[in-house]
Design an enzyme around this catalytic site. Structure first.
Site, short mmCIF file in Angstrom:
data_model
loop_
_atom_site.label_atom_id
_atom_site.label_comp_id
_atom_site.label_asym_id
_atom_site.label_seq_id
_atom_site.Cartn_x
_atom_site.Cartn_y
_atom_site.Cartn_z
N LYS A 86 -15.64 -15.14 -11.59
CA LYS A 86 -15.23 -13.85 -11.49
C LYS A 86 -16.29 -12.81 -11.78
O LYS A 86 -16.41 -11.59 -11.29
CB LYS A 86 -14.15 -13.42 -12.79
CG LYS A 86 -13.49 -12.17 -12.82
CD LYS A 86 -12.66 -11.93 -14.11
CE LYS A 86 -11.24 -11.53 -14.08
NZ LYS A 86 -10.36 -11.65 -13.16
N HIS A 109 2.14 0.84 -12.99
CA HIS A 109 3.05 -0.48 -13.21
C HIS A 109 4.44 -0.02 -13.09
O HIS A 109 4.65 0.77 -13.87
CB HIS A 109 2.52 -1.14 -14.72
CG HIS A 109 3.28 -2.40 -14.84
ND1 HIS A 109 2.89 -3.73 -14.38
CD2 HIS A 109 4.34 -2.53 -15.79
CE1 HIS A 109 3.82 -4.62 -14.71
NE2 HIS A 109 4.65 -3.84 -15.49
N GLY A 135 0.86 -1.42 0.07
CA GLY A 135 -0.09 0.03 0.14
C GLY A 135 0.70 1.16 0.06
O GLY A 135 0.21 2.21 0.44
N SER A 136 1.98 1.14 -0.62
CA SER A 136 2.80 2.25 -0.49
C SER A 136 2.16 3.43 -1.56
O SER A 136 2.14 4.81 -1.18
CB SER A 136 4.47 2.08 -0.75
OG SER A 136 4.50 1.51 -2.02
N ASN A 137 1.63 3.05 -2.63
CA ASN A 137 1.09 3.71 -3.45
C ASN A 137 -0.32 4.60 -2.88
O ASN A 137 -0.74 5.58 -3.14
CB ASN A 137 0.93 3.23 -4.92
CG ASN A 137 1.83 3.18 -5.79
OD1 ASN A 137 2.33 4.17 -6.37
ND2 ASN A 137 2.72 1.96 -5.76
N ASN A 178 -4.24 2.32 -13.70
CA ASN A 178 -3.38 1.35 -13.04
C ASN A 178 -2.00 1.98 -13.14
O ASN A 178 -1.67 2.54 -13.93
CB ASN A 178 -3.20 -0.23 -13.86
CG ASN A 178 -2.30 -1.12 -12.97
OD1 ASN A 178 -2.32 -1.37 -11.85
ND2 ASN A 178 -1.63 -1.66 -13.88
N MET A 189 -3.70 -7.72 -7.72
CA MET A 189 -2.89 -8.44 -8.68
C MET A 189 -3.84 -9.16 -9.51
O MET A 189 -3.76 -10.54 -9.74
CB MET A 189 -2.27 -9.39 -7.76
CG MET A 189 -1.30 -8.66 -6.82
SD MET A 189 0.20 -7.68 -7.83
CE MET A 189 1.12 -8.89 -8.38
N ARG A 190 -5.08 -8.60 -10.01
CA ARG A 190 -6.00 -9.18 -10.71
C ARG A 190 -6.39 -8.76 -12.29
O ARG A 190 -6.30 -7.28 -12.04
CB ARG A 190 -7.43 -9.44 -9.96
CG ARG A 190 -7.14 -10.46 -8.88
CD ARG A 190 -8.49 -10.55 -8.02
NE ARG A 190 -8.26 -11.33 -6.93
CZ ARG A 190 -7.90 -12.46 -7.00
NH1 ARG A 190 -8.37 -13.44 -7.95
NH2 ARG A 190 -7.58 -13.13 -5.94
C1 GRF Z 1 3.53 -1.03 -7.44
O1 GRF Z 1 4.85 -1.42 -7.83
C2 GRF Z 1 2.79 -0.94 -8.53
O2 GRF Z 1 3.45 -0.36 -9.65
C3 GRF Z 1 2.53 -2.42 -8.84
O3 GRF Z 1 2.28 -3.03 -7.59
C4 GRF Z 1 2.96 -2.34 -6.71
C5 GRF Z 1 2.25 -2.08 -5.59
O4 GRF Z 1 3.07 -1.57 -4.44
N1 GRF Z 1 1.16 -2.48 -9.53
P1 GRF Z 1 2.43 -0.90 -3.11
O5 GRF Z 1 1.59 -1.87 -2.56
O6 GRF Z 1 1.69 0.37 -3.64
O7 GRF Z 1 3.62 -0.62 -2.26
#
Ligand code: GRF
Length: 189
Positions: free
Chosen positions: A64, A108, A14-16, A106, A89-90
């Site tokens: 799904k 990435h 959850g850092s983002n 999203n 992750m889906r």
């Molecule tokens: C990030 O690197 C994002 O780009 C990818 O999954 C990771 C999630 O990291 N889709 P966090 O949980 O936000 O730390």
């Protein structure tokens, strides 16, 4: 003008999510965290920021489509108009995609179309590329294939460990994702 309402979908640390929540004057209210991994570290962060968490285990719903219908109901109930995927992750299926056209984005950790899928940083590191980066893109029904909104390059230094590269990529993610969110929400409230 009232703020747009958004849900973050995340299953990891959850850092983002935190970077989005810590953005000054965020133009949307994050009103829901959707998490499909009970116990994921992102849930503690949601609690800290006072964001309600909706925990769903896809295995409980048989298909799904059924799983996404449950999500959809919750999203409608909370009046969400944006979905930000941050370590979810889906693959998003047609049930959700159809209801949120051009409203699911999203992040990435590579310069797509290079290194889609799992462990993008490891893939780039193993490939010995001179640079990699971060992409924010709209979601479609593929794996990291939707239209690209923004990218930022991150150089790979010769003496980088994978951990050092990961850290620099994350720093860029935490800046780029909130920036893109602000711009998109401003233009399409
Ligand atoms: C990030 O690197 C994002 O780009 C990818 O999954 C990771 C999630 O990291 N889709 P966090 O949980 O936000 O730390």
């Amino acid at each position: 003008m009232t703020n747009a309402r958004a849900a973050v979908f995340a299953s990891g640390t959850g850092s983002n999510f935190r970077a989005i929540m810590e953005t000054d004057n965020l133009l949307c209210d994050v009103v829901l965290l959707v998490c499909d991994k009970p116990g994921a570290a992102v849930m503690e962060k949601a609690e800290k920021f006072g964001v309600p968490t909706f925990i769903v285990n896809p295995k409980d719903y048989g298909s799904k489509a059924n799983y996404e219908r449950v999500l959809l109901e919750k999203l409608h109930e909370t009046d969400v108009t944006w979905i930000f995927l941050a370590g979810y992750m889906r693959i998003v299926g047609p049930t959700l995609l159809g209801e949120f056209p051009a409203r699911i984005i999203n992040i990435h950790p590579s310069l797509l179309p290079d290194f889609p899928g799992l462990d993008a940083i490891g893939q780039a590191y193993e490939a010995n590329v001179g640079s990699t980066g971060v992409t924010v893109h709209y979601i479609d029904d593929g794996i990291d294939t939707g239209p690209i909104i923004a990218q930022e390059e991150v150089p790979v230094n010769l003496d980088d460990t994978k951990e050092q590269l990961t850290e620099r990529i994350q720093q860029v993610e935490h800046k780029l994702y909130p920036q893109v969110i602000q711009e998109l929400v401003k233009e399409n409230r």
